[in-house]
Motif scaffolding. Structure first.
Motif, PDB file in Angstrom:
ATOM      1  N   ASP A 121     -32.041 -38.217  14.093  1.00 61.35           N
ATOM      2  CA  ASP A 121     -30.961 -38.698  13.314  1.00 61.35           C
ATOM      3  C   ASP A 121     -31.540 -37.993  11.668  1.00 61.35           C
ATOM      4  O   ASP A 121     -30.893 -38.330  10.809  1.00 61.35           O
ATOM      5  CB  ASP A 121     -30.938 -40.155  13.216  1.00 61.35           C
ATOM      6  CG  ASP A 121     -30.391 -40.696  14.496  1.00 61.35           C
ATOM      7  OD1 ASP A 121     -29.610 -39.844  14.930  1.00 61.35           O
ATOM      8  OD2 ASP A 121     -30.527 -41.966  14.590  1.00 61.35           O
ATOM      9  N   LYS A 122     -32.271 -37.106  11.711  1.00 60.95           N
ATOM     10  CA  LYS A 122     -32.921 -36.485  10.349  1.00 60.95           C
ATOM     11  C   LYS A 122     -33.406 -37.584   9.576  1.00 60.95           C
ATOM     12  O   LYS A 122     -33.242 -37.616   8.223  1.00 60.95           O
ATOM     13  CB  LYS A 122     -31.869 -35.807   9.764  1.00 60.95           C
ATOM     14  CG  LYS A 122     -31.336 -34.725  10.629  1.00 60.95           C
ATOM     15  CD  LYS A 122     -32.249 -33.428  10.856  1.00 60.95           C
ATOM     16  CE  LYS A 122     -31.679 -32.222  11.608  1.00 60.95           C
ATOM     17  NZ  LYS A 122     -32.410 -30.979  11.612  1.00 60.95           N
ATOM     18  N   GLN A 123     -33.995 -38.786  10.142  1.00 61.55           N
ATOM     19  CA  GLN A 123     -34.468 -39.808   9.514  1.00 61.55           C
ATOM     20  C   GLN A 123     -36.068 -40.223   9.427  1.00 61.55           C
ATOM     21  O   GLN A 123     -36.655 -41.113   9.332  1.00 61.55           O
ATOM     22  CB  GLN A 123     -33.841 -41.050   9.756  1.00 61.55           C
ATOM     23  CG  GLN A 123     -32.321 -41.326   9.797  1.00 61.55           C
ATOM     24  CD  GLN A 123     -31.864 -41.230   8.560  1.00 61.55           C
ATOM     25  OE1 GLN A 123     -32.526 -42.086   7.373  1.00 61.55           O
ATOM     26  NE2 GLN A 123     -30.740 -40.530   8.227  1.00 61.55           N
ATOM     27  N   LEU A 124     -36.905 -38.721   9.428  1.00 69.61           N
ATOM     28  CA  LEU A 124     -38.232 -38.877   9.562  1.00 69.61           C
ATOM     29  C   LEU A 124     -38.875 -39.329   8.150  1.00 69.61           C
ATOM     30  O   LEU A 124     -39.627 -40.124   8.276  1.00 69.61           O
ATOM     31  CB  LEU A 124     -38.621 -37.519   9.609  1.00 69.61           C
ATOM     32  CG  LEU A 124     -38.711 -36.912  11.005  1.00 69.61           C
ATOM     33  CD1 LEU A 124     -39.413 -35.426  11.068  1.00 69.61           C
ATOM     34  CD2 LEU A 124     -39.494 -37.797  11.987  1.00 69.61           C
ATOM     35  N   LYS A 125     -38.117 -39.039   7.126  1.00 66.12           N
ATOM     36  CA  LYS A 125     -38.637 -39.541   5.859  1.00 66.12           C
ATOM     37  C   LYS A 125     -38.427 -41.103   5.537  1.00 66.12           C
ATOM     38  O   LYS A 125     -39.527 -41.833   4.758  1.00 66.12           O
ATOM     39  CB  LYS A 125     -37.812 -38.889   4.733  1.00 66.12           C
ATOM     40  CG  LYS A 125     -38.330 -37.447   4.480  1.00 66.12           C
ATOM     41  CD  LYS A 125     -37.911 -36.845   3.022  1.00 66.12           C
ATOM     42  CE  LYS A 125     -38.507 -37.600   2.115  1.00 66.12           C
ATOM     43  NZ  LYS A 125     -39.851 -37.104   1.914  1.00 66.12           N
ATOM     44  N   LYS A 126     -37.722 -41.833   6.231  1.00 64.14           N
ATOM     45  CA  LYS A 126     -37.641 -43.150   6.457  1.00 64.14           C
ATOM     46  C   LYS A 126     -38.817 -43.802   7.130  1.00 64.14           C
ATOM     47  O   LYS A 126     -39.639 -44.563   6.663  1.00 64.14           O
ATOM     48  CB  LYS A 126     -36.511 -43.894   7.093  1.00 64.14           C
ATOM     49  CG  LYS A 126     -35.218 -43.656   6.310  1.00 64.14           C
ATOM     50  CD  LYS A 126     -34.233 -44.239   7.072  1.00 64.14           C
ATOM     51  CE  LYS A 126     -33.023 -44.545   6.066  1.00 64.14           C
ATOM     52  NZ  LYS A 126     -31.803 -44.956   6.746  1.00 64.14           N
ATOM     53  N   TYR A 128     -42.004 -41.820   7.532  1.00 61.79           N
ATOM     54  CA  TYR A 128     -43.000 -41.208   6.911  1.00 61.79           C
ATOM     55  C   TYR A 128     -42.635 -40.291   5.607  1.00 61.79           C
ATOM     56  O   TYR A 128     -42.214 -39.257   5.490  1.00 61.79           O
ATOM     57  CB  TYR A 128     -43.589 -39.930   7.908  1.00 61.79           C
ATOM     58  CG  TYR A 128     -44.040 -40.689   9.167  1.00 61.79           C
ATOM     59  CD1 TYR A 128     -45.255 -41.330   9.115  1.00 61.79           C
ATOM     60  CD2 TYR A 128     -43.420 -40.446  10.259  1.00 61.79           C
ATOM     61  CE1 TYR A 128     -45.524 -41.916  10.510  1.00 61.79           C
ATOM     62  CE2 TYR A 128     -43.718 -41.205  11.702  1.00 61.79           C
ATOM     63  CZ  TYR A 128     -45.011 -41.794  11.699  1.00 61.79           C
ATOM     64  OH  TYR A 128     -45.401 -42.339  12.730  1.00 61.79           O
ATOM     65  N   PRO A 129     -42.707 -41.014   4.547  1.00 61.00           N
ATOM     66  CA  PRO A 129     -41.973 -40.781   3.223  1.00 61.00           C
ATOM     67  C   PRO A 129     -42.899 -39.331   2.749  1.00 61.00           C
ATOM     68  O   PRO A 129     -42.004 -38.477   1.916  1.00 61.00           O
ATOM     69  CB  PRO A 129     -42.330 -41.849   2.358  1.00 61.00           C
ATOM     70  CG  PRO A 129     -42.148 -42.916   3.224  1.00 61.00           C
ATOM     71  CD  PRO A 129     -42.902 -42.554   4.455  1.00 61.00           C
ATOM     72  N   CYS A 130     -44.013 -39.254   3.208  1.00 64.23           N
ATOM     73  CA  CYS A 130     -44.853 -38.236   2.835  1.00 64.23           C
ATOM     74  C   CYS A 130     -44.499 -36.673   3.557  1.00 64.23           C
ATOM     75  O   CYS A 130     -44.600 -35.555   2.798  1.00 64.23           O
ATOM     76  CB  CYS A 130     -46.322 -38.187   3.003  1.00 64.23           C
ATOM     77  SG  CYS A 130     -46.751 -37.851   4.796  1.00 64.23           S
ATOM     78  N   LEU A 131     -43.560 -36.833   4.485  1.00 62.53           N
ATOM     79  CA  LEU A 131     -43.195 -35.803   5.190  1.00 62.53           C
ATOM     80  C   LEU A 131     -41.938 -34.888   4.463  1.00 62.53           C
ATOM     81  O   LEU A 131     -40.798 -35.470   4.581  1.00 62.53           O
ATOM     82  CB  LEU A 131     -42.588 -35.931   6.623  1.00 62.53           C
ATOM     83  CG  LEU A 131     -43.696 -36.392   7.666  1.00 62.53           C
ATOM     84  CD1 LEU A 131     -43.190 -36.601   8.998  1.00 62.53           C
ATOM     85  CD2 LEU A 131     -44.801 -35.357   7.703  1.00 62.53           C
ATOM     86  N   THR A 132     -42.371 -33.788   3.868  1.00 64.13           N
ATOM     87  CA  THR A 132     -41.434 -33.082   3.066  1.00 64.13           C
ATOM     88  C   THR A 132     -41.325 -31.656   3.469  1.00 64.13           C
ATOM     89  O   THR A 132     -42.389 -31.074   4.278  1.00 64.13           O
ATOM     90  CB  THR A 132     -41.752 -33.137   1.657  1.00 64.13           C
ATOM     91  OG1 THR A 132     -42.956 -32.317   1.402  1.00 64.13           O
ATOM     92  CG2 THR A 132     -41.747 -34.545   1.117  1.00 64.13           C
ATOM     93  N   LYS A 133     -40.486 -30.822   3.123  1.00 64.70           N
ATOM     94  CA  LYS A 133     -40.280 -29.455   3.767  1.00 64.70           C
ATOM     95  C   LYS A 133     -41.397 -28.564   2.906  1.00 64.70           C
ATOM     96  O   LYS A 133     -41.858 -27.963   3.569  1.00 64.70           O
ATOM     97  CB  LYS A 133     -38.851 -28.985   3.514  1.00 64.70           C
ATOM     98  CG  LYS A 133     -37.745 -29.367   4.234  1.00 64.70           C
ATOM     99  CD  LYS A 133     -36.442 -28.750   3.883  1.00 64.70           C
ATOM    100  CE  LYS A 133     -35.302 -29.391   4.700  1.00 64.70           C
ATOM    101  NZ  LYS A 133     -33.985 -28.724   4.428  1.00 64.70           N
TER     102      LYS A 133
END
Length: 146
Positions: A121-126, A128-133
């Protein structure tokens, strides 16, 4: 023999790290196909999932102790190609493809199942907020296309 960590456990450690450098080192230390698949699948906009959004109707196995589920995300990650545009799963009917995804969710630890749902769902940041491109590109410069 060392315990194989869940991908969710690895990402919990990455999230808990206090600096970008520590996060990069943890991702490098635990580098594996399943981790790269989750990062690419959840952050790369060139990956399009051909599954419905949201949590599918699957039976969570919260009773089995961690590590005692029938399978792991490490073993199941090669099957993720069946759920993306351009993959072999495009030849499957939507119901067969969704059933395959549910089988994977039901065979792995519930924390990794939750992670897979967030990834598609492309919601990894929810989670794990630290996961950025930029963080992922610092470790794997060619993993994320766009």
């Amino acid at each position: 023999m060392a315990k194989v960590l869940l991908i969710a456990e690895i990402l919990d450690m990455v999230q808990g790290a206090s600096t970008k450098e520590e996060r990069i080192e943890l991702i490098k230390k635990h580098n594996c196909l399943a981790l790269r698949d989750v990062l690419k699948g959840g952050l790369d906009d060139s990956i399009t999932w051909i599954l419905p959004t949201g949590t599918p109707p699957y039976k969570k196995d919260d009773k089995s102790p961690s590590g005692l589920h029938p399978s792991t995300l490490h073993r199941q990650s090669p099957r993720l190609r069946y759920f993306i545009t351009g993959g072999p799963g495009e030849r499957l009917t939507p119901s067969k493809r969704e059933r395959l995804f549910i089988e994977i969710l039901e065979s792995i630890d519930p924390r990794d199942a939750e992670l897979l749902i967030a990834m598609k769902d492309k919601q990894l940041k929810k989670l794990y907020p630290c996961l950025t491109k930029p963080l992922v590109k610092a470790v794997f410069p060619n993993l994320i296309v766009k």
